[in-house]
Write a protein that holds these residues in place. Structure first.
Motif, short mmCIF file in Angstrom:
data_model
loop_
_atom_site.label_atom_id
_atom_site.label_comp_id
_atom_site.label_asym_id
_atom_site.label_seq_id
_atom_site.Cartn_x
_atom_site.Cartn_y
_atom_site.Cartn_z
N SER A 135 0.86 -1.18 0.00
CA SER A 135 0.00 0.00 0.00
C SER A 135 0.90 1.24 0.00
CB SER A 135 -0.92 0.01 1.23
OG SER A 135 -0.17 0.14 2.43
N PHE A 136 0.41 2.30 -0.61
CA PHE A 136 1.22 3.52 -0.65
C PHE A 136 0.34 4.76 -0.59
CE2 PHE A 136 0.10 2.87 -5.07
CZ PHE A 136 -0.08 4.15 -5.58
N ALA A 137 0.86 5.74 0.11
CA ALA A 137 0.30 7.10 0.11
C ALA A 137 1.51 8.01 -0.04
CB ALA A 137 -0.49 7.36 1.38
N GLY A 138 1.92 8.72 1.07
CA GLY A 138 3.14 9.51 0.98
C GLY A 138 4.38 8.66 0.97
N THR A 139 4.29 7.46 1.51
CA THR A 139 5.34 6.44 1.46
C THR A 139 4.70 5.11 1.11
OG1 THR A 139 5.13 5.98 3.83
CG2 THR A 139 6.77 7.64 3.18
N ALA A 140 5.54 4.10 0.89
CA ALA A 140 5.02 2.78 0.53
C ALA A 140 5.48 1.76 1.57
CB ALA A 140 5.51 2.37 -0.86
N SER A 141 4.64 0.77 1.81
CA SER A 141 4.96 -0.27 2.78
C SER A 141 4.56 -1.63 2.24
CB SER A 141 4.23 -0.04 4.11
OG SER A 141 4.56 1.21 4.66
N VAL A 142 5.42 -2.61 2.49
CA VAL A 142 5.05 -3.99 2.17
C VAL A 142 4.15 -4.50 3.29
CG1 VAL A 142 5.87 -6.33 1.75
CG2 VAL A 142 7.20 -4.40 0.92
N ALA A 163 -3.91 7.87 4.06
CA ALA A 163 -2.91 8.86 4.48
C ALA A 163 -2.77 9.90 3.38
CB ALA A 163 -1.58 8.18 4.78
N GLU A 164 -2.04 10.98 3.70
CA GLU A 164 -1.88 12.08 2.75
C GLU A 164 -0.84 11.76 1.69
OE1 GLU A 164 -0.89 15.49 5.05
OE2 GLU A 164 -2.93 15.79 5.81
N ARG A 165 -0.98 12.43 0.56
CA ARG A 165 -0.04 12.42 -0.56
C ARG A 165 -0.04 11.08 -1.31
NH1 ARG A 165 5.50 14.78 1.69
NH2 ARG A 165 5.21 13.02 3.15
N THR A 166 0.65 11.09 -2.47
CA THR A 166 0.65 9.92 -3.35
C THR A 166 2.06 9.70 -3.89
OG1 THR A 166 -1.62 10.40 -4.00
CG2 THR A 166 -0.40 8.84 -5.37
N ALA A 167 2.69 8.62 -3.48
CA ALA A 167 4.04 8.29 -3.95
C ALA A 167 3.97 7.01 -4.79
CB ALA A 167 4.97 8.11 -2.76
N THR A 168 3.47 7.15 -6.00
CA THR A 168 3.26 5.99 -6.87
C THR A 168 4.57 5.29 -7.19
OG1 THR A 168 1.41 7.20 -7.86
CG2 THR A 168 2.16 5.21 -8.99
N GLY A 169 5.61 6.08 -7.49
CA GLY A 169 6.90 5.49 -7.80
C GLY A 169 7.45 4.64 -6.67
#
Length: 333
Positions: A135-142, A163-169
């Protein structure tokens, strides 16, 4: 009993022998009929054989001949295209959990629909396939490393937090790292198992800045890296152009913020990585996309042996012909 190919088509030549047997049987029957017509005393003949012969007298030979045809097909080694589970494959489901997923343009909300469709997608994949969840928003986590424990993946999908923001990469890079970790464990002397990323997002990347396409965390850079690793990314642009979220103000009230889907970015990620691009704006459409991906990712089409049904049916018909002949005439045809 479909057939797409024969491994030993030369055995189909035996059908000519079957045809000769049919021809010989017909000629023998005609010869018997001519001999009967030569009988001098027709009145006596009618007394000896008053009833017209039943056409079912040909049933035993007919059953055995059809059985021979099926056995001949079986001997020729028929094959058919079969759907086989990709039990060594790895699938990383990467889900956007930014605040825009609160939008209710897809009722009851984008997030709830994404959760339901994601769990159904996991249910439809083969049991032996490794599935991971990021899952990802401002950061990504396994959330779940690739595993055959699909129930753990579904439970994790249920428990995501917005959570806020979107860090697709970063979501893509995190999925690639999980795939590499599994490959190092399972690969050994063999080739690493094939892998695929399924990325579902509803908005534009905000971390890092979308215009800074040289940043190693940019979604397009991550997509190119996936291409070099031979990991295609199937992207799903989920939502509508009129989605809105309500952001609370510190002083009270809310601000309505439009959260349009970013089809162009999702399409480009798929292109750069060698994957496919899909759009969905409802539960039905999202489920349809996942169904398509299940067929592409979870199974492969291979050519396999298809002789067994023909062999069994041929044996049954030959046995039925022998049994019918014995029951009707106390002898074989």
């Amino acid at each position: 009993m479909s057939i797409s190919h024969f491994n030993a088509p030369i055995w189909l030549g035996f059908l000519a022998v079957v045809a000769l047997i049919v021809l010989g049987y017909v000629l023998v029957q005609r010869g018997r009929h001519k001999q009967m017509l030569r009988f001098g005393n027709m009145e006596l003949l009618e007394q000896v054989a008053p009833a017209r012969p039943s056409p079912f007298r040909h049933a035993p030979i007919a059953l055995m001949l059809v059985g021979l045809i099926f056995l001949t097909i079986a001997a020729a080694g028929p094959t058919s295209v079969q759907k086989v589970p990709r039990n060594r494959a790895t699938v990383m489901l990467v889900m956007d959990v930014s605040l825009s997923m609160e939008a209710t343009d897809v009722a009851p909300s984008r997030l709830q629909v994404a959760q339901k469709a994601g769990k159904d997608f996991v249910d439809g994949l083969p049991e032996g396939l490794n599935i991971g969840f990021v899952s990802f928003a401002g950061t990504a986590s396994v959330m779940v490393s690739p595993t055959t424990n699909h129930e753990a993946v579904k439970a994790s999908i249920d428990n995501v937090k917005l959570a806020e923001r979107t860090a697709t990469g970063e979501g893509i890079l995190t999925a690639l790292q999980a795939i590499d970790t599994l490959a190092s464990v399972l690969g050994g002397a063999q080739e690493p198992p094939p892998a695929r990323i399924v990325l579902m997002s509803d908005g534009k990347q905000t971390v890092p800045d979308f215009n800074d396409q040289d940043d190693p965390r940019h979604e397009f850079v991550a997509a190119r890296l996936a291409k070099t690793k031979n990991v295609p990314i199937s992207t799903i642009s989920f939502g509508t152009k009129w989605g809105v979220v309500h952001i609370p103000r510190p002083e009270g009230g809310t601000d309505d913020v439009r959260v349009e889907v970013d089809d162009d970015a999702m399409r480009e990620i798929a292109r750069l990585s060698g994957g496919e691009f899909y759009t969905a704006s409802s539960l039905q459409e999202l489920t349809s996309v996942y169904d398509t991906l299940e067929e592409q990712i979870g199974y492969e089409l291979t050519r396999g042996d298809a002789s067994r049904p023909w062999l069994l049916l041929g044996m049954l018909l030959v046995a039925a012909g022998v049994l019918t002949g014995l029951l009707r005439r106390q002898r074989l045809p």
